[in-house]
Scaffold this motif. Structure first.
Motif, PDB file in Angstrom:
ATOM      1  N   ASN A 100       4.876  42.629 -15.182  1.00 58.99           N
ATOM      2  CA  ASN A 100       5.493  41.919 -16.305  1.00 58.99           C
ATOM      3  C   ASN A 100       4.951  40.531 -16.590  1.00 58.99           C
ATOM      4  OD1 ASN A 100       7.304  44.094 -16.475  1.00 58.99           O
ATOM      5  ND2 ASN A 100       8.667  43.155 -14.994  1.00 58.99           N
ATOM      6  N   VAL A 101       4.148  39.973 -15.683  1.00 56.12           N
ATOM      7  CA  VAL A 101       3.722  38.590 -15.873  1.00 56.12           C
ATOM      8  C   VAL A 101       2.200  38.441 -15.899  1.00 56.12           C
ATOM      9  CG1 VAL A 101       3.849  36.237 -14.952  1.00 56.12           C
ATOM     10  CG2 VAL A 101       5.859  37.713 -14.845  1.00 56.12           C
ATOM     11  N   VAL A 102       1.537  38.832 -14.839  1.00 57.08           N
ATOM     12  CA  VAL A 102       0.095  38.575 -14.696  1.00 57.08           C
ATOM     13  C   VAL A 102      -0.746  39.164 -15.839  1.00 57.08           C
ATOM     14  CG1 VAL A 102      -1.927  38.962 -13.217  1.00 57.08           C
ATOM     15  CG2 VAL A 102       0.226  38.166 -12.233  1.00 57.08           C
ATOM     16  N   PRO A 103      -0.428  40.357 -16.350  1.00 52.94           N
ATOM     17  CA  PRO A 103      -1.251  40.886 -17.448  1.00 52.94           C
ATOM     18  C   PRO A 103      -1.253  39.997 -18.700  1.00 52.94           C
ATOM     19  CG  PRO A 103       0.061  42.638 -16.495  1.00 52.94           C
ATOM     20  CD  PRO A 103       0.558  41.347 -15.896  1.00 52.94           C
ATOM     21  N   TYR A 104      -0.307  39.105 -18.809  1.00 55.66           N
ATOM     22  CA  TYR A 104      -0.178  38.262 -20.000  1.00 55.66           C
ATOM     23  C   TYR A 104      -0.681  36.834 -19.786  1.00 55.66           C
ATOM     24  CZ  TYR A 104       2.686  42.237 -21.110  1.00 55.66           C
ATOM     25  OH  TYR A 104       3.112  43.523 -21.315  1.00 55.66           O
ATOM     26  N   LEU A 105      -1.212  36.550 -18.612  1.00 58.79           N
ATOM     27  CA  LEU A 105      -1.709  35.206 -18.317  1.00 58.79           C
ATOM     28  C   LEU A 105      -3.134  35.040 -18.853  1.00 58.79           C
ATOM     29  CD1 LEU A 105      -0.446  34.781 -14.639  1.00 58.79           C
ATOM     30  CD2 LEU A 105       0.613  33.896 -16.738  1.00 58.79           C
ATOM     31  N   SER A 106      -3.499  33.807 -19.143  1.00 56.55           N
ATOM     32  CA  SER A 106      -4.837  33.522 -19.667  1.00 56.55           C
ATOM     33  C   SER A 106      -5.825  33.185 -18.550  1.00 56.55           C
ATOM     34  CB  SER A 106      -4.764  32.360 -20.661  1.00 56.55           C
ATOM     35  OG  SER A 106      -4.314  31.198 -19.988  1.00 56.55           O
ATOM     36  N   PHE A 107      -5.429  33.353 -17.298  1.00 59.48           N
ATOM     37  CA  PHE A 107      -6.283  33.100 -16.147  1.00 59.48           C
ATOM     38  C   PHE A 107      -6.090  34.235 -15.153  1.00 59.48           C
ATOM     39  CE2 PHE A 107      -2.215  31.261 -15.331  1.00 59.48           C
ATOM     40  CZ  PHE A 107      -1.984  31.438 -13.988  1.00 59.48           C
ATOM     41  N   SER A 108      -6.915  34.287 -14.127  1.00 56.72           N
ATOM     42  CA  SER A 108      -6.917  35.421 -13.187  1.00 56.72           C
ATOM     43  C   SER A 108      -6.608  34.968 -11.761  1.00 56.72           C
ATOM     44  CB  SER A 108      -8.279  36.112 -13.227  1.00 56.72           C
ATOM     45  OG  SER A 108      -8.526  36.624 -14.514  1.00 56.72           O
ATOM     46  N   PRO A 109      -5.335  34.959 -11.393  1.00 56.24           N
ATOM     47  CA  PRO A 109      -4.966  34.529 -10.041  1.00 56.24           C
ATOM     48  C   PRO A 109      -5.133  35.644  -9.016  1.00 56.24           C
ATOM     49  CG  PRO A 109      -3.007  35.168 -11.226  1.00 56.24           C
ATOM     50  CD  PRO A 109      -4.163  35.301 -12.195  1.00 56.24           C
ATOM     51  N   VAL A 110      -5.054  35.260  -7.763  1.00 55.17           N
ATOM     52  CA  VAL A 110      -4.876  36.205  -6.668  1.00 55.17           C
ATOM     53  C   VAL A 110      -3.364  36.326  -6.505  1.00 55.17           C
ATOM     54  CG1 VAL A 110      -5.156  36.592  -4.195  1.00 55.17           C
ATOM     55  CG2 VAL A 110      -6.993  35.502  -5.507  1.00 55.17           C
ATOM     56  N   VAL A 111      -2.844  37.541  -6.472  1.00 54.08           N
ATOM     57  CA  VAL A 111      -1.404  37.755  -6.329  1.00 54.08           C
ATOM     58  C   VAL A 111      -1.171  38.444  -4.987  1.00 54.08           C
ATOM     59  CG1 VAL A 111       0.671  38.778  -7.325  1.00 54.08           C
ATOM     60  CG2 VAL A 111      -1.175  37.980  -8.830  1.00 54.08           C
ATOM     61  N   GLU A 128       5.678  28.893 -17.166  1.00 47.60           N
ATOM     62  CA  GLU A 128       5.481  27.992 -16.040  1.00 47.60           C
ATOM     63  C   GLU A 128       4.091  28.188 -15.411  1.00 47.60           C
ATOM     64  OE1 GLU A 128       8.306  26.355 -12.588  1.00 47.60           O
ATOM     65  OE2 GLU A 128       8.041  28.528 -12.520  1.00 47.60           O
ATOM     66  N   LEU A 129       3.702  29.431 -15.205  1.00 46.49           N
ATOM     67  CA  LEU A 129       2.397  29.712 -14.606  1.00 46.49           C
ATOM     68  C   LEU A 129       1.258  29.322 -15.539  1.00 46.49           C
ATOM     69  CD1 LEU A 129       3.256  33.094 -12.910  1.00 46.49           C
ATOM     70  CD2 LEU A 129       2.688  30.957 -11.749  1.00 46.49           C
ATOM     71  N   GLY A 130       1.477  29.465 -16.844  1.00 40.76           N
ATOM     72  CA  GLY A 130       0.468  29.046 -17.811  1.00 40.76           C
ATOM     73  C   GLY A 130       0.175  27.561 -17.720  1.00 40.76           C
ATOM     74  N   ILE A 131       1.175  26.780 -17.406  1.00 37.13           N
ATOM     75  CA  ILE A 131       1.002  25.327 -17.230  1.00 37.13           C
ATOM     76  C   ILE A 131       0.333  25.025 -15.895  1.00 37.13           C
ATOM     77  CG2 ILE A 131       2.239  23.146 -16.881  1.00 37.13           C
ATOM     78  CD1 ILE A 131       4.342  24.280 -18.907  1.00 37.13           C
ATOM     79  N   LEU A 132       0.818  25.658 -14.824  1.00 36.83           N
ATOM     80  CA  LEU A 132       0.330  25.355 -13.472  1.00 36.83           C
ATOM     81  C   LEU A 132      -1.031  25.986 -13.153  1.00 36.83           C
ATOM     82  CD1 LEU A 132       3.677  25.804 -11.523  1.00 36.83           C
ATOM     83  CD2 LEU A 132       2.583  23.653 -12.202  1.00 36.83           C
TER      84      LEU A 132
END
Length: 124
Positions: free
Chosen positions: A59-70, A36-40
């Protein structure tokens, strides 16, 4: 834009364990959240409480292709009136949305127990 989430939003909690989600729930929901985050691709991910913040960070952010603020925001089950905390936390979200540079390559993590450094989502 900002994405607000809880730890587990795609499964049913085991009735024997009402406080924490088990590892199987976290794994199932992590896969859902990654897709879901990969799409949004939100600029800011606001996590409702420490469990959500920790699960997102581990469990999630390390695998994303972008760098959000969490950001961790106060969970709605907070005992007491969370209004003052939410005012501060939602103010921080607005500040991050205004100042975050899309070209930044590392995610930023902040929970409400941390001291905020002036450079964190700071409008220069």
């Amino acid at each position: 834009h900002c994405y607000i989430t809880n730890t587990v939003k795609c499964g049913v909690r085991d009735p024997k364990n009402r406080k924490m989600h088990d590892d199987a729930e976290l794994v199932r929901c992590s896969e859902f959240l990654k897709q879901e985050l990969g799409i949004l691709q939100p600029i800011v991910i606001a996590c409702m409480g420490n469990n959500a913040f920790t699960a997102m960070q581990d469990n999630v952010v390390p695998y994303l292709s972008f760098s959000p603020v969490v950001l961790e925001i106060t969970h709605y089950s907070y005992r007491g009136d969370p209004s003052e905390r939410w005012n501060k936390e939602f103010g921080k979200i607005k500040q991050c949305l205004k100042s975050r540079n899309y070209s930044e390559t590392k995610p930023l993590f902040w929970n409400y127990r941390d001291t905020i450094h002036n450079s964190f989502c700071h409008n220069d």
